[in-house]
Each structure stands twice: as C-alpha cells, then as structure tokens.
Design a protein around this motif. Structure first.
Motif, PDB file in Angstrom:
ATOM      1  N   ASP A   1       0.864  -1.180   0.000  1.00 48.99           N
ATOM      2  CA  ASP A   1       0.000   0.000   0.000  1.00 48.99           C
ATOM      3  C   ASP A   1       0.901   1.230   0.000  1.00 48.99           C
ATOM      4  N   VAL A   2       0.825   2.034  -1.061  1.00 57.01           N
ATOM      5  CA  VAL A   2       1.664   3.227  -1.182  1.00 57.01           C
ATOM      6  C   VAL A   2       0.762   4.449  -1.328  1.00 57.01           C
ATOM      7  N   LYS A   3       0.910   5.393  -0.379  1.00 56.52           N
ATOM      8  CA  LYS A   3       0.179   6.659  -0.451  1.00 56.52           C
ATOM      9  C   LYS A   3       1.195   7.740  -0.801  1.00 56.52           C
ATOM     10  N   THR A   4       0.872   8.537  -1.796  1.00 56.99           N
ATOM     11  CA  THR A   4       1.760   9.623  -2.207  1.00 56.99           C
ATOM     12  C   THR A   4       1.005  10.940  -2.060  1.00 56.99           C
ATOM     13  N   TYR A   5       1.529  11.808  -1.208  1.00 55.59           N
ATOM     14  CA  TYR A   5       0.946  13.131  -0.970  1.00 55.59           C
ATOM     15  C   TYR A   5       1.837  14.144  -1.674  1.00 55.59           C
TER      16      TYR A   5
ATOM     17  N   GLU B   1      -2.558  17.126  -3.735  1.00 54.90           N
ATOM     18  CA  GLU B   1      -3.051  15.883  -4.324  1.00 54.90           C
ATOM     19  C   GLU B   1      -2.569  14.691  -3.500  1.00 54.90           C
ATOM     20  N   ALA B   2      -3.400  13.664  -3.440  1.00 59.63           N
ATOM     21  CA  ALA B   2      -3.015  12.423  -2.770  1.00 59.63           C
ATOM     22  C   ALA B   2      -3.460  11.251  -3.634  1.00 59.63           C
ATOM     23  N   GLU B   3      -2.538  10.333  -3.846  1.00 58.58           N
ATOM     24  CA  GLU B   3      -2.827   9.154  -4.656  1.00 58.58           C
ATOM     25  C   GLU B   3      -2.492   7.912  -3.849  1.00 58.58           C
ATOM     26  N   ARG B   4      -3.271   6.870  -4.056  1.00 58.76           N
ATOM     27  CA  ARG B   4      -3.044   5.626  -3.335  1.00 58.76           C
ATOM     28  C   ARG B   4      -2.957   4.492  -4.352  1.00 58.76           C
ATOM     29  N   VAL B   5      -1.943   3.641  -4.174  1.00 53.72           N
ATOM     30  CA  VAL B   5      -1.753   2.490  -5.051  1.00 53.72           C
ATOM     31  C   VAL B   5      -1.598   1.252  -4.183  1.00 53.72           C
ATOM     32  N   TYR B   6      -2.415   0.251  -4.474  1.00 52.08           N
ATOM     33  CA  TYR B   6      -2.316  -1.041  -3.793  1.00 52.08           C
ATOM     34  C   TYR B   6      -1.841  -2.077  -4.804  1.00 52.08           C
ATOM     35  N   ALA B   7      -0.875  -2.890  -4.416  1.00 49.85           N
ATOM     36  CA  ALA B   7      -0.469  -4.043  -5.224  1.00 49.85           C
ATOM     37  C   ALA B   7      -0.808  -5.291  -4.405  1.00 49.85           C
ATOM     38  N   PHE B   8      -1.643  -6.155  -4.972  1.00 51.15           N
ATOM     39  CA  PHE B   8      -2.128  -7.343  -4.276  1.00 51.15           C
ATOM     40  C   PHE B   8      -1.419  -8.590  -4.781  1.00 51.15           C
ATOM     41  N   PRO B   9      -1.399  -9.641  -3.963  1.00 47.77           N
ATOM     42  CA  PRO B   9      -0.753 -10.887  -4.388  1.00 47.77           C
ATOM     43  C   PRO B   9      -1.469 -11.556  -5.564  1.00 47.77           C
ATOM     44  N   SER B  10      -2.774 -11.292  -5.715  1.00 46.59           N
ATOM     45  CA  SER B  10      -3.513 -11.921  -6.804  1.00 46.59           C
ATOM     46  C   SER B  10      -4.467 -10.906  -7.430  1.00 46.59           C
ATOM     47  N   GLN B  11      -4.863 -11.205  -8.649  1.00 48.55           N
ATOM     48  CA  GLN B  11      -5.793 -10.323  -9.339  1.00 48.55           C
ATOM     49  C   GLN B  11      -7.171 -10.388  -8.684  1.00 48.55           C
ATOM     50  N   MET B  12      -7.531 -11.539  -8.115  1.00 47.70           N
ATOM     51  CA  MET B  12      -8.835 -11.686  -7.473  1.00 47.70           C
ATOM     52  C   MET B  12      -8.940 -10.779  -6.245  1.00 47.70           C
ATOM     53  N   SER B  13      -7.900 -10.719  -5.431  1.00 45.97           N
ATOM     54  CA  SER B  13      -7.944  -9.836  -4.257  1.00 45.97           C
ATOM     55  C   SER B  13      -7.945  -8.370  -4.697  1.00 45.97           C
ATOM     56  N   ALA B  14      -7.260  -8.069  -5.782  1.00 48.67           N
ATOM     57  CA  ALA B  14      -7.279  -6.698  -6.313  1.00 48.67           C
ATOM     58  C   ALA B  14      -8.682  -6.336  -6.794  1.00 48.67           C
ATOM     59  N   LEU B  15      -9.350  -7.275  -7.430  1.00 48.87           N
ATOM     60  CA  LEU B  15     -10.709  -7.027  -7.914  1.00 48.87           C
ATOM     61  C   LEU B  15     -11.666  -6.765  -6.758  1.00 48.87           C
ATOM     62  N   ARG B  16     -11.529  -7.507  -5.656  1.00 46.74           N
ATOM     63  CA  ARG B  16     -12.376  -7.261  -4.482  1.00 46.74           C
ATOM     64  C   ARG B  16     -12.145  -5.853  -3.940  1.00 46.74           C
ATOM     65  N   HIS B  17     -10.886  -5.440  -3.859  1.00 41.22           N
ATOM     66  CA  HIS B  17     -10.582  -4.098  -3.363  1.00 41.22           C
ATOM     67  C   HIS B  17     -11.099  -3.030  -4.334  1.00 41.22           C
ATOM     68  N   TYR B  18     -10.940  -3.271  -5.611  1.00 46.92           N
ATOM     69  CA  TYR B  18     -11.434  -2.335  -6.629  1.00 46.92           C
ATOM     70  C   TYR B  18     -12.940  -2.116  -6.463  1.00 46.92           C
ATOM     71  N   ARG B  19     -13.672  -3.199  -6.270  1.00 47.68           N
ATOM     72  CA  ARG B  19     -15.124  -3.083  -6.089  1.00 47.68           C
ATOM     73  C   ARG B  19     -15.469  -2.274  -4.849  1.00 47.68           C
ATOM     74  N   ARG B  20     -14.724  -2.496  -3.756  1.00 52.47           N
ATOM     75  CA  ARG B  20     -14.970  -1.699  -2.533  1.00 52.47           C
ATOM     76  C   ARG B  20     -14.680  -0.227  -2.787  1.00 52.47           C
ATOM     77  N   ALA B  21     -13.613   0.066  -3.522  1.00 51.71           N
ATOM     78  CA  ALA B  21     -13.268   1.459  -3.820  1.00 51.71           C
ATOM     79  C   ALA B  21     -14.361   2.113  -4.671  1.00 51.71           C
ATOM     80  N   VAL B  22     -14.897   1.387  -5.635  1.00 54.44           N
ATOM     81  CA  VAL B  22     -15.972   1.928  -6.478  1.00 54.44           C
ATOM     82  C   VAL B  22     -17.204   2.210  -5.630  1.00 54.44           C
ATOM     83  N   GLU B  23     -17.487   1.319  -4.654  1.00 54.06           N
ATOM     84  CA  GLU B  23     -18.632   1.544  -3.767  1.00 54.06           C
ATOM     85  C   GLU B  23     -18.443   2.799  -2.916  1.00 54.06           C
TER      86      GLU B  23
END
Length: 170
Positions: free
Chosen positions: A64-68, A77-99
C-alpha cells in the motif's frame, strides 16, 4: 518391498495407541508460539522525495503506497496504489473502492494493482495545515505507536503462554 511397507504400516498403527495427544492448552500454547515466531512481515516507512511524502505499508503480501504531493507547504493531491498478491484480491478491493466513490477519483485497476486519487476533501482531512515534514512526523509517530502496540501485544501473549505452560506443568 510392499511386505516391508505393510509391516511398517501395522507397526505404526500399533504405536499410535501409545502416542500422547496434546491437551487443548498445549495446542493453544504451540499456536501462540508459532504466531509469535512466524508473524506476518509488516513493514511501514515514510519518506520525503522531492515535493512528495510517500508512505509505504507492506502487510500480508499487500503493498500500500500513499503519495501526498505538495505545492510549497500545501498538499494539493493524494494518490493511493495497492499491489495485491492476486488479481482476485485486487478485484475485491477495486469493487470496494468503487462503492466508496464519494472518497476517491479516477479509480483504476491493472492486473493486481488498484490505483486511485483521494478527493480534495479526503486528502485535506488527512493533511490540512501540515507541511511535508509535519506529515512525515505524523506518520513516523503512527509507525512508532504501532510497533509499540505490537511489542506490548507480543509481551502479553508470551506472558499468557508462560502462565499456560506453568498450569500445564502443575
């Protein structure tokens, strides 16, 4: 050869009766010791690079990298980048972020990475009135507090484990 394997199998079955099963307390003690010994790597660091404060937190295989980004003494500006071990876990996080789109702008997913910008109100909530150095100091304090809490929790677990070991011995 198969006769020898059969004899060894029968001998193992006979010896199983004499194996002492670990009590629940002993099993719990082993579990606690293993948890202390093999705890998940947890890395936190914060750096000032140019006009940005970069906070990196690695836990359970997630980066998890936050850049201010600052303009003078104001975070713009603040940007956040998450790198997950799998694409499936990234997809779950992406859906939460969209919500939670009321907090984030420009939500993107590439393979196992999710990237988004914090909306102005959100990053101002975190950085309002703080210079780069003050924000870094704030994160450094949070990291030190988290390490102290982990140390205290480890001490409590070790102490509880010692009490359980003493009870088992009695």
């Amino acid at each position: 050869m198969s006769f020898l394997a059969m004899l060894l199998g029968m001998a193992a079955c006979k010896n199983n009766d004499t194996i002492k099963m670990a009590s629940p307390e002993e099993q719990e003690m082993k579990l606690l010791k293993d948890a202390i010994k093999h705890r998940s790597p947890d890395v936190q660091k914060v750096d000032i690079v140019g006009n940005s404060v970069i906070y990196t937190h690695i836990f359970d295989g997630i980066i998890d990298v936050k850049t201010y980004t600052y303009d003078g003494d104001v975070c713009v500006e603040a940007e956040r980048v998450y790198a997950f071990p799998s694409q499936m876990s990234a997809l779950r996080h992406y859906r939460r972020a969209v919500e939670q789109a009321d907090l984030y702008d420009n939500i993107q997913m590439f393979n196992n990475e999710v990237r988004y910008k914090l909306k102005d109100a959100q990053h101002k909530l975190e950085t309002d009135g703080l210079t780069k150095e003050q924000l870094k100091a704030k994160f450094d304090k949070q990291i030190a507090d988290a390490k102290a809490d982990m140390h205290k929790a480890g001490d409590k677990i070790k102490k509880a484990g010692k009490c359980i070991e003493d009870d088992i011995k009695k």
